[in-house]
Write an enzyme that holds these catalytic residues in place. Structure first.
Site, mmCIF file in Angstrom:
data_model
loop_
_atom_site.group_PDB
_atom_site.id
_atom_site.type_symbol
_atom_site.label_atom_id
_atom_site.label_comp_id
_atom_site.label_asym_id
_atom_site.label_seq_id
_atom_site.Cartn_x
_atom_site.Cartn_y
_atom_site.Cartn_z
ATOM 1 N N LYS A 139 -19.306 -3.644 17.164
ATOM 2 C CA LYS A 139 -20.543 -4.006 17.873
ATOM 3 C C LYS A 139 -21.360 -2.761 18.188
ATOM 4 O O LYS A 139 -22.569 -2.721 17.954
ATOM 5 C CB LYS A 139 -20.180 -4.771 19.165
ATOM 6 N N TYR B 222 3.714 -12.652 16.299
ATOM 7 C CA TYR B 222 2.883 -12.333 15.135
ATOM 8 C C TYR B 222 1.896 -13.482 14.859
ATOM 9 O O TYR B 222 0.680 -13.261 14.790
ATOM 10 C CB TYR B 222 3.787 -12.112 13.931
ATOM 11 N N ASN C 116 -10.586 -4.231 20.572
ATOM 12 C CA ASN C 116 -11.108 -2.857 20.515
ATOM 13 C C ASN C 116 -11.906 -2.604 19.240
ATOM 14 O O ASN C 116 -12.949 -1.929 19.263
ATOM 15 C CB ASN C 116 -9.958 -1.850 20.616
HETATM 16 P P1 NAD Z 1 2.561 -2.413 6.959
HETATM 17 O O1 NAD Z 1 3.550 -2.586 8.051
HETATM 18 O O2 NAD Z 1 2.991 -1.665 5.740
HETATM 19 O O3 NAD Z 1 1.241 -1.700 7.497
HETATM 20 C C1 NAD Z 1 0.755 -1.868 8.797
HETATM 21 C C2 NAD Z 1 0.161 -0.526 9.243
HETATM 22 O O4 NAD Z 1 -0.390 -0.699 10.561
HETATM 23 C C3 NAD Z 1 1.209 0.583 9.356
HETATM 24 O O5 NAD Z 1 0.706 1.774 8.773
HETATM 25 C C4 NAD Z 1 1.428 0.741 10.853
HETATM 26 O O6 NAD Z 1 1.859 2.036 11.200
HETATM 27 C C5 NAD Z 1 0.060 0.377 11.397
HETATM 28 N N1 NAD Z 1 0.066 -0.134 12.776
HETATM 29 C C6 NAD Z 1 0.863 -1.102 13.300
HETATM 30 N N2 NAD Z 1 0.548 -1.321 14.584
HETATM 31 C C7 NAD Z 1 -0.456 -0.463 14.895
HETATM 32 C C8 NAD Z 1 -1.197 -0.194 16.080
HETATM 33 N N3 NAD Z 1 -0.971 -0.853 17.223
HETATM 34 N N4 NAD Z 1 -2.161 0.757 16.032
HETATM 35 C C9 NAD Z 1 -2.402 1.450 14.893
HETATM 36 N N5 NAD Z 1 -1.730 1.240 13.745
HETATM 37 C C10 NAD Z 1 -0.766 0.294 13.742
HETATM 38 O O7 NAD Z 1 2.063 -3.884 6.574
HETATM 39 P P2 NAD Z 1 1.112 -4.377 5.403
HETATM 40 O O8 NAD Z 1 1.885 -5.265 4.524
HETATM 41 O O9 NAD Z 1 0.381 -3.237 4.820
HETATM 42 O O10 NAD Z 1 0.090 -5.304 6.209
HETATM 43 C C11 NAD Z 1 -1.204 -4.857 6.561
HETATM 44 C C12 NAD Z 1 -1.953 -5.985 7.261
HETATM 45 O O11 NAD Z 1 -2.046 -7.120 6.411
HETATM 46 C C13 NAD Z 1 -1.287 -6.466 8.555
HETATM 47 O O12 NAD Z 1 -2.278 -6.741 9.509
HETATM 48 C C14 NAD Z 1 -0.598 -7.734 8.144
HETATM 49 O O13 NAD Z 1 -0.461 -8.635 9.214
HETATM 50 C C15 NAD Z 1 -1.533 -8.267 7.059
HETATM 51 N N6 NAD Z 1 -0.823 -9.137 6.125
HETATM 52 C C16 NAD Z 1 -0.002 -8.592 5.169
HETATM 53 C C17 NAD Z 1 0.667 -9.440 4.305
HETATM 54 C C18 NAD Z 1 1.548 -8.907 3.211
HETATM 55 O O14 NAD Z 1 2.195 -9.713 2.518
HETATM 56 N N7 NAD Z 1 1.623 -7.622 2.962
HETATM 57 C C19 NAD Z 1 0.554 -10.837 4.434
HETATM 58 C C20 NAD Z 1 -0.263 -11.323 5.445
HETATM 59 C C21 NAD Z 1 -0.958 -10.475 6.280
#
Ligand code: NAD
Ligand code: UDP
Length: 326
Positions: free
Chosen positions: A111, A151, A105
């Site tokens: 795009k 994941y 999406n």
């Molecule tokens: P987090 O859980 O604090 O934040 C994720 C946010 O995405 C939350 O606000 C949640 O409500 C929102 N969200 C989840 N599913 C959703 C959906 N379907 N639609 C809309 N919103 C949605 O996690 P974070 O640590 O802030 O991670 C942010 C991103 O970075 C993620 O994609 C995660 O995979 C990636 N990441 C984080 C780390 C880390 O160490 N923090 C490491 C690798 C990757």
């Protein structure tokens, strides 16, 4: 490409840990930002301070559903996805769809808007790696059929979608493979190791160590990571492939526990619990590419970052740090 001067930047997952720091930094740099978030692991309080700028809004929306934005959009940071293992395993199908349908999406939106788009990918694409450190060229060792697969495989699939949209539609894409990042505004009940240990130590509760504690991670402070994300988004054309962003200093989980106990002066004791299935035994980024392409490397040591994290959690209201999720 010429952009309308008032074109907005979109941050999906903008009310989460990393997303809220990213929104804050982008707004400080003069951007107009729209956060899109379903508030499943994020919360409004994380971005409450941004509304007064007049350049921030939050749309409550689940990215597995398409969305239309009326404004011009110059850039999309796609961060929406729960990142903590116990959180992303609550509804694994939804986690998987967030990465796949959500990325699809957002790519479609990019795009339509001819916007550049960055994917928050992860070191989990390397699974339980057989080599250390892990360079971007390593294909990984991932179990497709286990509790982490929703994941890991979702994030791998999202990278594939990014590759195909760049190739087939000429979209300007960026992929950040983020390694373990910590800092203020992590949810006290998030369940990841740094927040768990800090919350447990401050409360005097047992420190929950899964398995032997000899597994390793490399912990990046949030400010460094956000700097890397913005540099990658703004990098020269032609950097479509994945780029590792993380701190290459590697620690065992036991070393982390000892550091937290030492810094907090906590009487907490270590409690050893069963090892988690498919828990990677080692993780350490090779950041040569980020250093070469972006001139980026982390500047905050775990020592200093933990001090900031502990100070933040020590100030947080009692109810926010009462219990760690373990
Ligand atoms: P987090 O859980 O604090 O934040 C994720 C946010 O995405 C939350 O606000 C949640 O409500 C929102 N969200 C989840 N599913 C959703 C959906 N379907 N639609 C809309 N919103 C949605 O996690 P974070 O640590 O802030 O991670 C942010 C991103 O970075 C993620 O994609 C995660 O995979 C990636 N990441 C984080 C780390 C880390 O160490 N923090 C490491 C690798 C990757
Ligand atoms: N971990 C732990 N105790 C906790 C939380 C996590 O020992 O209370 C371990 C976990 O088993 C893993 C490491 O710490 O080996 C990092 O876990 P986290 O959930 O923070 O991130 P990820 O496994 O996704 O790297």
């Amino acid at each position: 490409m010429a952009r309308a001067p008032d074109a907005v930047t979109i941050v999906t997952g903008g009310a989460g840990f990393l997303g809220s720091h990213l929104c804050t930094r982008l707004i400080a740099g003069g951007a107009r930002v729209i956060a899109i978030d379903n508030l499943s692991t994020g919360n409004r309080a994380n971005v409450a301070h941004l509304h007064a700028t007049g350049r921030f809004s939050l749309i409550e929306h689940d990215i597995i559903m398409p969305i239309e934005i009326s404004e011009d959009v110059s850039a999309i940071y796609n961060l929406a996805c729960p990142a903590s293992p116990p959180k992303y395993q609550i509804d694994p199908v939804h986690t998987f769809r967030t990465s796949i349908d959500g990325a699809h999406n957002m790519l479609e939106l990019a795009k339509r808007k001819t916007a550049r788009i960055l994917q928050a990918s992860t070191s989990e694409v390397y699974g339980d790696p057989e080599m250390s450190p892990q360079p971007e060229s390593y294909f990984g060792a991932v179990n497709t059929y286990g509790p982490r697969a929703c994941y890991d495989e979702g994030k791998r699939g999202a990278e594939t979608l990014f590759y195909e949209y760049a190739r087939a539609h000429g979209l300007e894409t960026r992929i950040a493979r983020i390694f373990n990042t910590y800092g203020p505004r992590m949810d006290a009940q998030d369940g990841r190791v740094v927040s768990n240990f800090v919350v447990q130590a401050l409360a005097g509760d047992d420190i929950t160590v899964y398995g032997t504690g000899r597994q390793t991670r490399s912990f990046c402070y949030v400010d460094d990571l956000i700097d890397g994300l913005i540099r990658l988004m703004n990098s020269d054309d032609g950097i479509n492939g994945p780029v590792n962003l993380g701190n290459p200093r590697e620690f065992t989980v036991l070393e982390l526990a000892e550091m937290v106990l030492d810094k907090t002066g906590s009487p907490s004791r270590l409690r050893f619990l069963d090892a988690l299935q498919d828990d990677p035994k080692q993780r350490r980024p090779d950041i040569t590419l980020a250093h070469t392409l972006l001139g980026w490397q982390p500047t905050v040591s775990l020592h200093d970052g933990l001090d900031r994290m502990i100070a933040h959690f020590a100030q947080a209201p009692e109810q926010q740090r009462a219990t760690a999720l373990s």
